[in-house]
Write a protein that holds these residues in place. Structure first.
Motif, PDB file in Angstrom:
ATOM      1  N   PRO A   1       0.793  -1.373   0.031  1.00 21.79           N
ATOM      2  CA  PRO A   1      -0.147   0.152   0.001  1.00 21.79           C
ATOM      3  C   PRO A   1       0.890   1.185  -0.012  1.00 21.79           C
ATOM      4  O   PRO A   1       0.467   2.177  -0.829  1.00 21.79           O
ATOM      5  CB  PRO A   1      -0.801  -0.345   1.439  1.00 21.79           C
ATOM      6  CG  PRO A   1      -0.768  -1.566   1.639  1.00 21.79           C
ATOM      7  CD  PRO A   1       0.327  -2.201   0.900  1.00 21.79           C
ATOM      8  N   LYS A   2       2.037   1.309   0.867  1.00 21.30           N
ATOM      9  CA  LYS A   2       2.647   2.457   0.815  1.00 21.30           C
ATOM     10  C   LYS A   2       3.434   2.711  -0.449  1.00 21.30           C
ATOM     11  O   LYS A   2       3.969   4.030  -0.621  1.00 21.30           O
ATOM     12  CB  LYS A   2       3.595   2.644   2.069  1.00 21.30           C
ATOM     13  CG  LYS A   2       4.566   1.491   2.044  1.00 21.30           C
ATOM     14  CD  LYS A   2       5.495   1.385   3.459  1.00 21.30           C
ATOM     15  CE  LYS A   2       6.551   0.195   3.387  1.00 21.30           C
ATOM     16  NZ  LYS A   2       7.191   0.066   4.415  1.00 21.30           N
ATOM     17  N   LEU A   3       3.696   1.789  -1.472  1.00 24.41           N
ATOM     18  CA  LEU A   3       4.448   2.127  -2.378  1.00 24.41           C
ATOM     19  C   LEU A   3       3.357   2.457  -3.597  1.00 24.41           C
ATOM     20  O   LEU A   3       3.983   2.656  -4.737  1.00 24.41           O
ATOM     21  CB  LEU A   3       5.281   0.908  -2.739  1.00 24.41           C
ATOM     22  CG  LEU A   3       6.209   0.368  -1.532  1.00 24.41           C
ATOM     23  CD1 LEU A   3       6.915  -0.840  -2.232  1.00 24.41           C
ATOM     24  CD2 LEU A   3       7.237   1.764  -1.552  1.00 24.41           C
TER      25      LEU A   3
ATOM     26  N   HIS B   1       1.182   4.280  -6.175  1.00 25.29           N
ATOM     27  CA  HIS B   1       1.600   5.849  -6.829  1.00 25.29           C
ATOM     28  C   HIS B   1      -0.012   6.137  -7.228  1.00 25.29           C
ATOM     29  O   HIS B   1      -0.442   5.261  -7.792  1.00 25.29           O
ATOM     30  CB  HIS B   1       2.497   5.898  -7.920  1.00 25.29           C
ATOM     31  CG  HIS B   1       4.091   5.341  -7.334  1.00 25.29           C
ATOM     32  ND1 HIS B   1       4.521   6.417  -6.716  1.00 25.29           N
ATOM     33  CD2 HIS B   1       4.804   4.362  -7.555  1.00 25.29           C
ATOM     34  CE1 HIS B   1       5.654   5.605  -6.191  1.00 25.29           C
ATOM     35  NE2 HIS B   1       6.047   4.616  -6.847  1.00 25.29           N
TER      36      HIS B   1
ATOM     37  N   GLU C   1      -3.955   9.975  -0.342  1.00 21.85           N
ATOM     38  CA  GLU C   1      -3.538   9.457   0.912  1.00 21.85           C
ATOM     39  C   GLU C   1      -4.769   8.909   1.863  1.00 21.85           C
ATOM     40  O   GLU C   1      -4.518   8.019   2.642  1.00 21.85           O
ATOM     41  CB  GLU C   1      -2.843  10.676   1.857  1.00 21.85           C
ATOM     42  CG  GLU C   1      -1.556  11.107   0.954  1.00 21.85           C
ATOM     43  CD  GLU C   1      -0.516  10.018   0.998  1.00 21.85           C
ATOM     44  OE1 GLU C   1      -0.613   9.277   2.151  1.00 21.85           O
ATOM     45  OE2 GLU C   1       0.086   9.929  -0.038  1.00 21.85           O
TER      46      GLU C   1
ATOM     47  N   LYS D   1      -5.039   5.358   0.502  1.00 18.50           N
ATOM     48  CA  LYS D   1      -3.747   4.495   1.161  1.00 18.50           C
ATOM     49  C   LYS D   1      -3.710   4.091   2.558  1.00 18.50           C
ATOM     50  O   LYS D   1      -3.339   3.133   2.788  1.00 18.50           O
ATOM     51  CB  LYS D   1      -2.570   5.183   0.601  1.00 18.50           C
ATOM     52  CG  LYS D   1      -2.289   5.341  -0.881  1.00 18.50           C
ATOM     53  CD  LYS D   1      -1.226   6.162  -1.194  1.00 18.50           C
ATOM     54  CE  LYS D   1       0.105   5.415  -0.831  1.00 18.50           C
ATOM     55  NZ  LYS D   1       1.383   6.282  -1.007  1.00 18.50           N
ATOM     56  N   SER D   2      -4.223   5.090   3.460  1.00 17.43           N
ATOM     57  CA  SER D   2      -4.055   4.900   4.845  1.00 17.43           C
ATOM     58  C   SER D   2      -5.264   3.875   5.057  1.00 17.43           C
ATOM     59  O   SER D   2      -5.088   3.193   6.111  1.00 17.43           O
ATOM     60  CB  SER D   2      -4.545   6.454   5.303  1.00 17.43           C
ATOM     61  OG  SER D   2      -5.973   6.640   5.222  1.00 17.43           O
TER      62      SER D   2
ATOM     63  N   GLU E   1      -3.819   0.651   4.531  1.00 14.96           N
ATOM     64  CA  GLU E   1      -2.916   0.215   5.694  1.00 14.96           C
ATOM     65  C   GLU E   1      -3.495  -0.246   7.027  1.00 14.96           C
ATOM     66  O   GLU E   1      -2.769  -0.512   7.732  1.00 14.96           O
ATOM     67  CB  GLU E   1      -1.939   1.291   5.464  1.00 14.96           C
ATOM     68  CG  GLU E   1      -0.887   1.283   4.424  1.00 14.96           C
ATOM     69  CD  GLU E   1       0.142   2.514   4.386  1.00 14.96           C
ATOM     70  OE1 GLU E   1       1.272   2.187   4.715  1.00 14.96           O
ATOM     71  OE2 GLU E   1      -0.213   3.680   4.094  1.00 14.96           O
TER      72      GLU E   1
ATOM     73  N   SER F   1      -1.641  -6.562   5.871  1.00 14.20           N
ATOM     74  CA  SER F   1      -1.026  -6.646   4.910  1.00 14.20           C
ATOM     75  C   SER F   1       0.197  -7.802   4.968  1.00 14.20           C
ATOM     76  O   SER F   1       0.454  -8.299   5.884  1.00 14.20           O
ATOM     77  CB  SER F   1      -0.164  -5.550   4.259  1.00 14.20           C
ATOM     78  OG  SER F   1      -1.083  -4.489   4.101  1.00 14.20           O
TER      79      SER F   1
END
Length: 439
Positions: A242-244, A246, A250, A253-254, A257, A261
């Motif tokens: 998730p943090k990668l 693009h 946000e 993505k949060s 996460e 995972s």
């Protein structure tokens, strides 16, 4: 759904023999088909699996060209269709889902590379919405993410849960269609929201493609919240953590996460061999250990490609009425192996061997005659000859040897050791696996 027209488009692109021997054998099954899945039957398992492997993507492409939607193409044995009531009932229950009844936890081979992802997926299926939500499974293509995702879906269906399992592309297509027709009387947008927000389990494959559209991300954000508020289970797959990702907001993505995972890494050699043996058992393919080991070592880590190779070998053997020998198997998949060899670099071989043998890269390329360094250099030469298309004269130049006979001598020494030492042979095979995995 102009199925005949689409098959005719395919026949125009292939030879007359292929069209007559394979495509003409297909029969469209309207009862088992819907907008997301198009089902054809073939006279037997061999033809069904062969056509599935060789032509299903092309058929899907022509559907997309003709109708604007790319469905999943499923080729099944006509006899198995009549005996498989669960397949039919599950398809009706899932409606717009693209679940494959063959993907279940029982036939997923577990190894060190996927143990955590498997355990997490099984827990989500047994306790949907109770512990970890969402679950985010990520890893490279062909490592089993879709298998786990659909295993969750099939398990939950058996427990009478309502399941939606789609690709990110299908979610985007559904949303775009609903958006473009929202002013019509049929209330398309309302139906879209009802479909995706009211299910017990939402499974989205390849969620990384949501990065293409901010509008889709906005809609999925609200869908995500609605399902989690009603304690429904969400499981997503992607090629990246998730943090990668693009191109994502946000806040989305949060949320990815906020659960748990798990990554799936390339399988170790032992796991690949188990996968091949299970696939052979499931499909009735008779391969000896030598052939299985050859495929595991040389076909890389993409399980779909390995399964495709097995299906192709078996189909050719049946159509040509030949027994499957190691020579026969090598000949059938030689083009696939060649393509993989062309992608493997000498520098990467040296780098990996240096790391595994605890020898400096510079020493391997030097003329140092210390036994440890000589052994590491020989292994590099042996692997380079087996895994790359470089000729012996080319390898002699690269490793600073006198001529091709010196290369041949080093390879002969490695073969002699492998013949006497099974542990050393296993070590070489594992090195092959690691090198192919890195490419």
């Amino acid at each position: 759904m102009a199925v005949d027209e689409i098959l005719n488009l395919l026949c125009d692109e292939i030879s007359k023999n292929e069209a007559q021997n394979y495509i003409s054998q297909l029969k469209f099954d309207e009862k088992l088909s819907n907008d997301d899945k198009v089902v054809f039957t073939a006279p037997n398992d061999i033809l069904a699996k062969f056509i599935q492997t060789k032509y299903s993507q092309k058929i899907a492409h022509f559907f997309e060209v003709k109708n604007g939607i790319r469905p999943e193409i499923k080729i099944i044995n006509q006899k198995s269709k009549t005996n498989n009531k669960k397949y039919s009932s599950n398809l009706i229950k899932t409606q717009s889902s693209v679940l494959n009844p063959e993907f279940v936890f029982d036939n997923f081979v577990v190894g060190n590379s996927n143990q955590f992802a498997y355990s997490l997926a099984k827990d989500a299926a047994q306790n949907p919405g109770q512990k970890y939500n969402p679950i985010f499974i990520y890893g490279s293509t062909g490592l089993g993410k879709t298998h786990l995702l659909q295993s969750i879906g099939n398990y939950c269906l058996e427990k009478n849960k309502s399941v939606i399992c789609v690709t990110a592309e299908q979610f985007m297509n559904d949303f775009t269609f609903a958006l473009n027709t929202r002013n019509t009387k049929d209330g398309t947008m309302s139906k879209f929201k009802e479909k995706y927000r009211n299910c017990d389990v939402l499974l989205i494959d390849d969620v990384q493609f949501f990065s293409r559209s901010e509008a889709v991300q906005e809609e999925f954000f609200h869908t995500f919240n609605a399902i989690r508020e009603k304690q429904g289970q969400i499981v997503l797959t992607s090629d990246k953590a998730p943090k990668l990702l693009h191109g994502f907001e946000e806040r989305l993505k949060s949320r990815f996460e906020s659960g748990l995972s798990a990554d799936i890494t390339p399988p170790e050699l032992e796991t690949k061999i188990k996968i091949i043996k299970m696939k052979c058992q499931f499909d009735g393919i008779d391969l000896n250990d030598e052939i299985i080991n050859y495929i595991a070592i040389n076909m890389g880590d993409n399980i779909r490609e390995i399964e495709g190779a097995l299906t192709t070998i078996n189909a050719y053997a049946n159509l040509m009425h030949q027994n499957i020998t190691i020579e026969f198997a090598k000949n059938i998949i030689k083009d696939q192996i060649k393509a993989k060899k062309e992608n493997i670099s000498l520098e990467n071989i040296i780098k990996i061997v240096a790391k595994e043998t605890n020898v400096k890269i510079a020493d391997i390329k030097s003329k140092n005659k210390t036994k440890k360094i000589v052994d590491a250099r020989r292994i590099c030469i042996y692997l380079a000859k087996n895994l790359t298309p470089n000729s012996m004269p080319q390898l002699a130049i690269h490793f600073g040897l006198k001529d091709h006979s010196a290369v041949s001598h080093n390879i002969k020494k490695i073969n002699e050791i492998m013949d006497k030492d099974s542990y050393f042979k296993a070590t070489i095979e594992e090195l092959k696996n690691k090198i192919v995995s890195k490419e």
